[in-house]
Design a protein around this motif. Structure first.
Motif, PDB file in Angstrom:
ATOM      1  N   GLU A 142      25.955  24.315  28.004  1.00  0.00           N
ATOM      2  CA  GLU A 142      26.407  25.169  29.103  1.00  0.00           C
ATOM      3  C   GLU A 142      27.403  26.216  28.615  1.00  0.00           C
ATOM      4  O   GLU A 142      27.311  27.403  28.972  1.00  0.00           O
ATOM      5  CB  GLU A 142      27.047  24.314  30.206  1.00  0.00           C
ATOM      6  CG  GLU A 142      26.064  23.397  30.930  1.00  0.00           C
ATOM      7  CD  GLU A 142      25.900  22.043  30.249  1.00  0.00           C
ATOM      8  OE1 GLU A 142      26.303  21.900  29.063  1.00  0.00           O
ATOM      9  OE2 GLU A 142      25.369  21.120  30.885  1.00  0.00           O
ATOM     10  N   ASP A 210      21.948  35.527  36.595  1.00  0.00           N
ATOM     11  CA  ASP A 210      22.005  34.086  36.827  1.00  0.00           C
ATOM     12  C   ASP A 210      21.574  33.338  35.569  1.00  0.00           C
ATOM     13  O   ASP A 210      20.689  33.784  34.831  1.00  0.00           O
ATOM     14  CB  ASP A 210      21.056  33.668  37.952  1.00  0.00           C
ATOM     15  CG  ASP A 210      21.601  33.919  39.331  1.00  0.00           C
ATOM     16  OD1 ASP A 210      20.848  33.687  40.302  1.00  0.00           O
ATOM     17  OD2 ASP A 210      22.778  34.334  39.454  1.00  0.00           O
ATOM     18  N   ALA A 212      20.834  28.957  34.639  1.00  0.00           N
ATOM     19  CA  ALA A 212      20.706  27.697  35.358  1.00  0.00           C
ATOM     20  C   ALA A 212      20.486  26.543  34.394  1.00  0.00           C
ATOM     21  O   ALA A 212      19.885  26.714  33.321  1.00  0.00           O
ATOM     22  CB  ALA A 212      19.544  27.781  36.343  1.00  0.00           C
ATOM     23  N   ALA A 219      18.860  21.609  40.045  1.00  0.00           N
ATOM     24  CA  ALA A 219      19.283  22.750  39.244  1.00  0.00           C
ATOM     25  C   ALA A 219      20.682  23.189  39.657  1.00  0.00           C
ATOM     26  O   ALA A 219      20.998  23.247  40.847  1.00  0.00           O
ATOM     27  CB  ALA A 219      18.312  23.916  39.408  1.00  0.00           C
ATOM     28  N   THR A 220      21.492  23.499  38.639  1.00  0.00           N
ATOM     29  CA  THR A 220      22.813  24.077  38.875  1.00  0.00           C
ATOM     30  C   THR A 220      22.785  25.502  38.353  1.00  0.00           C
ATOM     31  O   THR A 220      22.432  25.730  37.192  1.00  0.00           O
ATOM     32  CB  THR A 220      23.901  23.270  38.154  1.00  0.00           C
ATOM     33  OG1 THR A 220      23.810  21.899  38.554  1.00  0.00           O
ATOM     34  CG2 THR A 220      25.273  23.804  38.505  1.00  0.00           C
ATOM     35  N   TYR A 222      24.573  29.336  37.751  1.00  0.00           N
ATOM     36  CA  TYR A 222      25.854  29.995  37.503  1.00  0.00           C
ATOM     37  C   TYR A 222      25.647  31.498  37.417  1.00  0.00           C
ATOM     38  O   TYR A 222      24.578  31.991  37.034  1.00  0.00           O
ATOM     39  CB  TYR A 222      26.464  29.502  36.192  1.00  0.00           C
ATOM     40  CG  TYR A 222      26.714  28.018  36.131  1.00  0.00           C
ATOM     41  CD1 TYR A 222      25.722  27.144  35.670  1.00  0.00           C
ATOM     42  CD2 TYR A 222      27.928  27.479  36.534  1.00  0.00           C
ATOM     43  CE1 TYR A 222      25.947  25.779  35.604  1.00  0.00           C
ATOM     44  CE2 TYR A 222      28.159  26.107  36.474  1.00  0.00           C
ATOM     45  CZ  TYR A 222      27.165  25.272  36.017  1.00  0.00           C
ATOM     46  OH  TYR A 222      27.380  23.917  35.954  1.00  0.00           O
ATOM     47  N   ARG A 227      29.756  28.851  39.819  1.00  0.00           N
ATOM     48  CA  ARG A 227      28.575  28.191  40.345  1.00  0.00           C
ATOM     49  C   ARG A 227      28.151  28.896  41.628  1.00  0.00           C
ATOM     50  O   ARG A 227      28.987  29.216  42.488  1.00  0.00           O
ATOM     51  CB  ARG A 227      28.877  26.718  40.618  1.00  0.00           C
ATOM     52  CG  ARG A 227      27.667  25.920  41.071  1.00  0.00           C
ATOM     53  CD  ARG A 227      27.971  24.429  41.075  1.00  0.00           C
ATOM     54  NE  ARG A 227      26.860  23.675  41.624  1.00  0.00           N
ATOM     55  CZ  ARG A 227      26.789  22.354  41.632  1.00  0.00           C
ATOM     56  NH1 ARG A 227      27.795  21.638  41.093  1.00  0.00           N
ATOM     57  NH2 ARG A 227      25.752  21.739  42.148  1.00  0.00           N
ATOM     58  N   ASN A 229      24.821  29.448  44.747  1.00  0.00           N
ATOM     59  CA  ASN A 229      23.675  28.858  45.431  1.00  0.00           C
ATOM     60  C   ASN A 229      22.604  29.922  45.643  1.00  0.00           C
ATOM     61  O   ASN A 229      22.921  31.066  45.989  1.00  0.00           O
ATOM     62  CB  ASN A 229      24.088  28.271  46.785  1.00  0.00           C
ATOM     63  CG  ASN A 229      25.044  27.108  46.641  1.00  0.00           C
ATOM     64  OD1 ASN A 229      24.838  26.231  45.800  1.00  0.00           O
ATOM     65  ND2 ASN A 229      26.094  27.101  47.455  1.00  0.00           N
TER      66      ASN A 229
END
Length: 606
Positions: A142, A210, A212, A219-220, A222, A227, A229
């Motif tokens: 990450e 984005d 992810a 899935a997260t 960023y 972070r 949505n």
């Protein structure tokens, strides 16, 4: 332009990845590959050429693992070869990439000075080594991805495996589309919803910048260190939509679908009872609009060319038309009382998207004519006018083009009404002419044998000319474009009145000249130009209605009689025979009709 698929699954993923890549063949490619992760080790298979070559490699050397990524590549940096095929990998990272890393040479020099060894000619390998460098210096996947996003310049979408993290796939996008699919204990990543259709109908589209992290739990996502949505939507795509039916090629299937999809598009924008056009709420006042700027690429730009004729002659609205790859580099001033219209089948065309962003930076409202409304262009436009062509798999656009024309014709009528330059009776006449098109196009398709016979003669030529005047001129351009892109015959389209200013020097008995000439107010002018061609031995293929062919008196090498229609809709109808001529000529020459060389369906790099 290329295709990406990633899967975190419950079973072996290599067959599923291969199936996903097959659904992305329509985007165009010259090599393909798959990588999986098992027991902390990255393994991959790659092959130059068609997916059948990769399939043979996978059959001989199967890949194990329940997590993996796949790619179909269309070369941008580095020639087509197995070595340059994706995925690219180090011992710690495997990556597939769509787009172009503009500062790859700078990064390559920097990483090379740190001891990294490069084995390919691609810009993609730089990203693999950059991420590896960060991981080797103690960063998590990450953290490595977040740092890399700050170093990479260009337009790209990425899918990445990390050897030390067998539970995740990382994806990222900047200027190139990427979608996440949500399954039951499974997750998917793809260039578009088409690749993911067999696996799930729950899709999340990543937005600009984005990135992810996908795991079996979800899935997260960023963006800029935070972070975020993104909405999960249902997509209507399914595997049933992309079969060839009883047609030899997708292109012929899509030509044959035009009566249906044109009818669908008309139903979306016309009240058939009132014979009145109904547009969605627009962000501009059509009556007060001072100028419309139309920007597009390729075939879509030719749809814009026809629209310019309609909007200026019928609606009396000044129109500026430009190809997107040139538009923003002029730093064109934008009229504060004007608007921008962009036209794109995919909604991901990089040059068109860049033009949109330039115009928006100057305060322009943007109207988008799109076949994929949930695309990047769709999401960044003020309003989407949706062509209901359905998925178009053949690289050479057919039904997407004619539905664009139908929608633009509806738009021109609506603008004319709003500006008070046509009355209700004339609107009804033009609307009625549009509603007749599906049936008239079906008539042409039902008499395809004659066009195929003519195409066999055209296929023998080295050079072909297309001529037209008025709204037939862009159709001549489109006919030439279709012929050259799928048959590889050199073809050029000209305004018929321009022949005597140079191109007439090319005319001899070996050059077929295809003339688009409906019986309209310019027919006599076109006929005069045609006489000049025949006097110099040109072999004329004459596309006209019964009245026009009767005036010709049998002087042409061949004639195709089309139904008589209102001149307003003639360019839509006359598109069908030039599509069929190109298709049958390409079949006669044995080319790859659906995936012509060097071309891609969705051009997502500049």
């Amino acid at each position: 332009m290329c295709g990406i698929v990633g899967i975190i699954g419950k079973a072996e993923v290599a067959p599923l990845l291969f199936d996903g890549l097959k659904r992305l063949e329509y985007r165009g490619y010259d090599s393909a590959g798959i990588a999986t992760l098992k027991d902390g080790r990255i393994d991959r298979r790659r092959a130059e050429g068609k997916l059948g070559n990769l399939g043979a490699v996978l059959q001989a050397q199967p890949l194990a693992g329940t997590i993996g990524i796949g790619h179909t590549r269309w070369a941008t940096h580095g020639r087509p070869s197995e070595n340059n095929a994706h995925p690219h990998a180090t011992d710690k990272v495997a990556i597939v990439h769509n787009g172009i890393i503009e500062n790859f040479q700078e990064l390559r020099d920097e990483l090379g000075s740190l001891g990294k060894k490069f084995t390919t000619d691609t810009d993609t390998e730089v990203v693999a080594h950059l991420l590896t460098h960060y991981v080797e210096h103690g960063h998590s996947p990450e953290q490595a991805m977040e740092r890399a996003m700050g170093r990479l310049h260009g337009a790209f979408s990425l899918a990445i495996l990390f050897a030390d993290r067998p539970d995740i796939i990382v994806g990222a996008r900047r200027g190139s589309p990427l979608a996440i699919g949500f399954g039951d204990g499974e997750m998917f990543l793809g260039s578009d919803a088409m690749a993911l259709a067999p696996f799930t109908n729950r899709i999340c589209y990543l937005e600009e910048d984005d990135w992810a992290v996908l795991s079996m739990d979800g899935a997260t996502i960023y963006n800029d260190g935070r972070r975020v949505n993104r909405e999960i939507v249902q997509t209507a795509l399914s595997g049933a939509l992309i079969g060839k039916g009883n047609h030899r090629h997708f292109m012929m299937k899509e030509i044959a679908e035009q009566p249906t999809v044109i009818g669908d598009t008309l139903q979306a924008f016309m009240n058939p009872l009132e014979r009145r056009i109904q547009l969605p709420d627009l962000p501009v006042d059509l009556a007060g609009l001072s100028r419309l700027t139309i920007v597009a690429c390729g075939t879509a730009s030719l749809a814009g060319h026809v629209a310019k004729y309609w909007l200026e002659s019928v609606a009396r609205l000044p129109v500026e038309l430009d190809v997107a790859s040139e538009f923003r580099y002029r730093q064109a001033p934008m009229d504060p009382d004007g608007a921008l219209m962009v036209i794109s089948q995919s909604g991901e065309t990089a040059d068109t998207l860049a033009a949109l962003r330039y115009a928006k930076s100057l305060g322009q409202k943007v109207l988008a004519v799109l076949n994929v409304p949930e695309s990047t262009i769709g999401r960044e436009s003020d309003v989407v006018l949706h062509t209901l062509a359905g998925p178009e798999i053949g690289v050479a656009s057919t039904k997407a083009f004619t539905t664009q024309l139908v929608l633009l014709a509806c738009f021109a009528i609506a603008v004319a009404r709003a500006r008070g330059v046509i009355d209700a009776a004339r609107e009804a006449e033009l609307s009625s002419a549009l509603t007749e098109l599906p049936a008239r196009i079906a008539e042409v398709l039902n008499h395809d044998v004659h066009i195929r016979e003519i195409a066999l003669k055209v296929a023998e030529a080295r050079d072909v000319l297309f001529l037209g005047r008025g709204t037939s001129y862009p159709i001549a351009l489109e006919g030439a474009l279709k012929l050259k892109e799928i048959s590889y015959i050199h073809a050029e389209g000209y305004a018929a009145g321009e022949m005597k200013h140079g191109p007439i020097a090319l005319i001899d008995e070996n050059v077929p000249v295809i003339v688009v000439a409906p019986s309209d107010e310019l027919f006599d002018k076109t006929f005069s130009n045609l006489q000049e061609v025949m006097a110099r031995g040109g072999r004329v293929v004459f596309l006209s209605d019964a009245d026009g062919i009767r005036k010709l008196g049998g002087q042409a090498m061949a004639a195709v009689e089309l139904p008589r229609v209102d001149p307003f809709v003639a360019p839509i109808l006359y598109t069908i025979p030039v599509q069929l001529l190109a298709y049958h000529a390409a079949v006669a020459k044995g080319t790859d009709v659906d995936q012509p060389r060097n071309l891609a369906k969705s051009v997502t790099v500049e």
